[in-house]
Design an enzyme around this catalytic site. Structure first.
Site, PDB file in Angstrom:
ATOM      1  CG  HIS A 206      -1.943   1.029   1.260  1.00 27.30           C
ATOM      2  ND1 HIS A 206      -1.676   2.361   1.515  1.00 27.30           N
ATOM      3  CD2 HIS A 206      -3.270   0.950   1.036  1.00 27.30           C
ATOM      4  CE1 HIS A 206      -2.809   3.044   1.447  1.00 27.30           C
ATOM      5  NE2 HIS A 206      -3.788   2.216   1.149  1.00 27.30           N
ATOM      6  CB  CYS A 244      -4.380   3.520  -2.247  1.00 25.40           C
ATOM      7  SG  CYS A 244      -5.505   4.514  -1.262  1.00 25.40           S
ATOM      8  CG  HIS A 271      -7.375   0.601  -1.086  1.00 22.51           C
ATOM      9  ND1 HIS A 271      -6.640   0.935   0.038  1.00 22.51           N
ATOM     10  CD2 HIS A 271      -7.667  -0.708  -0.969  1.00 22.51           C
ATOM     11  CE1 HIS A 271      -6.499  -0.138   0.797  1.00 22.51           C
ATOM     12  NE2 HIS A 271      -7.110  -1.149   0.212  1.00 22.51           N
ATOM     13  CG  ASP A 316      -9.567   3.747   0.813  1.00 23.75           C
ATOM     14  OD1 ASP A 316      -9.751   3.176   1.877  1.00 23.75           O
ATOM     15  OD2 ASP A 316      -8.462   4.176   0.464  1.00 23.75           O
ATOM     16  CG  HIS A 317     -10.562   6.358   4.083  1.00 27.63           C
ATOM     17  ND1 HIS A 317      -9.438   7.129   4.095  1.00 27.63           N
ATOM     18  CD2 HIS A 317     -10.179   5.130   4.489  1.00 27.63           C
ATOM     19  CE1 HIS A 317      -8.411   6.399   4.488  1.00 27.63           C
ATOM     20  NE2 HIS A 317      -8.834   5.183   4.732  1.00 27.63           N
ATOM     21  CE1 TYR A 330     -11.945   1.317   5.489  1.00 26.87           C
ATOM     22  CE2 TYR A 330     -10.851   2.684   7.128  1.00 26.87           C
ATOM     23  CZ  TYR A 330     -10.824   1.963   5.955  1.00 26.87           C
ATOM     24  OH  TYR A 330      -9.660   1.877   5.231  1.00 26.87           O
TER      25      TYR A 330
HETATM   26  C1  DNO Z   1      -6.580   3.244   5.622  1.00 29.54           C
HETATM   27  C2  DNO Z   1      -6.022   2.093   4.930  1.00 29.54           C
HETATM   28  C3  DNO Z   1      -4.637   1.804   5.419  1.00 29.54           C
HETATM   29  C4  DNO Z   1      -4.168   0.484   4.867  1.00 29.54           C
HETATM   30  C5  DNO Z   1      -2.782   0.150   5.220  1.00 29.54           C
HETATM   31  C6  DNO Z   1      -2.315  -1.031   4.443  1.00 29.54           C
HETATM   32  O1  DNO Z   1      -7.731   3.296   5.870  1.00 29.54           O
HETATM   33  O2  DNO Z   1      -6.062   2.253   3.571  1.00 29.54           O
HETATM   34  O3  DNO Z   1      -4.655   1.751   6.806  1.00 29.54           O
HETATM   35  O4  DNO Z   1      -4.982  -0.522   5.354  1.00 29.54           O
HETATM   36  O5  DNO Z   1      -1.910   1.201   5.026  1.00 29.54           O
HETATM   37  O6  DNO Z   1      -1.312  -1.683   5.119  1.00 29.54           O
END
Ligand code: DNO
Length: 368
Positions: A206, A244, A271, A316-317, A330
């Site tokens: 990531h 991401c 992501h 993602d978020h 989340y």
């Molecule tokens: C945030 C996530 C990160 C991700 C880590 C992967 O919400 O995208 O915390 O899980 O960086 O190791």
């Protein structure tokens, strides 16, 4: 595009598996054993429990996020071999129940950094917010103390139980350069990737979030160039990327579409989220919709569509909307809206493709 949804586990998430089940087109959960400290082996029995819970809803558990890397591996200390051996055992245990992708990061000390977990958007919803000047002027130890007295502020890696060790860790990282960190990543990958190949499970790094150094700590997963360097460290499809869009996209010199094209065989997991970039360098997360932020989500989905992306995707978020109380970023509602937007784009590109495969995909753009 195989849609998956992050779930923090029974008793650890405000969102239930039965709620996730009602989001269209979700085939699996993205999960982890969040209570197991970085460096310890994930017991097979515990993994099987999650599989059983997911099975009840017809979800697979093929995507794991994250198996965190022990600091000794990032620092390259002599204890690292012990922790790499543990990591290898976890890889084997995960592969044994059918996991296919392990997301991880190589950020020193912390995972993502924000200054406000409930920043206000103009529609009165809240979202994760990063204020550049605040971070630049902040003493991380003060921040650590703030978290100790206000646990609602906690971000991953900043858990109150880690606070005692943080001061020492900061000091240890003083002498670690970006080159050292890259060498330590190589050492790790050279040991684990052959195991991944043998057990058919991919590692997917990531990017750093945000993708620049914070608090004087080195960062090595921030640009297309660095991602290429990491891909070259061990040239195997099992050494992959969690691409991401939000983490990388807050740098204006990062072109996510170009990255999708360049790394198309090395992205087992994507992501997708949008972010509004502000002139002073601040950013706040927004709805997934292209028009709501600075990241061309429509072009990103088109790029995945054009390469016939077979990997896993998760929204993602999200924002916190409709009075939902949830883990920062989340909640159920905005991520579910995000999924419908991603599917909408994907289905539209599919249709266009079916209608005139020869030229439409290259010229079609959504009107802004
Ligand atoms: C945030 C996530 C990160 C991700 C880590 C992967 O919400 O995208 O915390 O899980 O960086 O190791």
């Amino acid at each position: 595009m195989r849609m998956v949804f992050r779930w923090f586990g029974e008793g650890n998430d405000s969102v239930s598996l039965s709620e996730i089940k009602q989001i269209p087109g979700v085939e699996g959960i993205v999960w982890a054993l969040h209570d197991i400290p970085a460096g310890e082996v994930w017991p097979l029995e515990r993994i099987k429990e999650v599989k059983k819970q997911a099975d009840e809803y017809g979800f697979h558990i093929e995507v794991v996020e994250s198996v965190n890397i022990h600091e000794s591996i990032k620092l390259g200390t002599k204890e690292r071999d012990h922790f790499i051996a543990n990591y290898i055992q976890t890889i084997k245990n995960l592969a044994a129940v059918g996991a296919k992708v392990i997301c991880y990061n190589f950020m020193p000390v912390f995972d993502w950094v924000r200054t406000d977990l409930f920043g206000k958007l103009s529609d009165q919803s809240t979202a994760l917010f990063y204020e550049k000047a605040k971070v630049e002027n902040m003493d991380p130890i003060e921040l650590v103390e703030k978290i100790a007295t206000n646990p609602t502020y906690t971000m991953p890696g900043w858990e109150p139980e880690r606070l005692d060790t943080l001061k020492e860790l900061f000091a240890t990282y003083q002498s670690i350069t970006e080159k050292d960190l890259m060498d330590h990543l190589q050492y790790f990958l050279e040991k684990v990737i052959p195991v991944c190949e043998a057990h058919d499970i991919k590692l997917a790094i990531h990017p750093d979030d945000p993708p620049w150094p914070v608090f004087g700590l080195p960062r090595i997963v921030t640009t297309q160039k660095q991602l290429q360097e990491i891909m070259n460290l061990v040239d195997s499809p099992y050494n992959g990327i969690t691409l991401c869009s939000g983490a990388l996209g807050v740098r204006e010199d990062n072109d996510i579409v170009a990255m999708i094209q360049q790394f198309q065989d090395r992205i087992p997991f994507a992501h997708i989220r949008n972010v509004e970039l502000r002139e002073n360098g601040d950013f706040i997360e927004t709805s997934h919709r292209t028009e709501d932020g600075s990241i061309p989500i429509d072009q990103i989905i088109k790029a995945y569509h054009d390469i016939d992306f077979q990997g896993y995707v998760r929204p993602d978020h999200g924002r916190h909307i409709w009075n939902e109380s949830c883990r920062p970023g989340y909640g159920l509602y905005d991520r579910a809206l995000g999924i419908m937007y991603l599917w909408g784009l994907w289905d539209a590109y599919q249709q266009l493709n079916g209608k005139d495969e020869s030229n439409v995909t290259n010229t079609f753009e959504f009107e802004k």
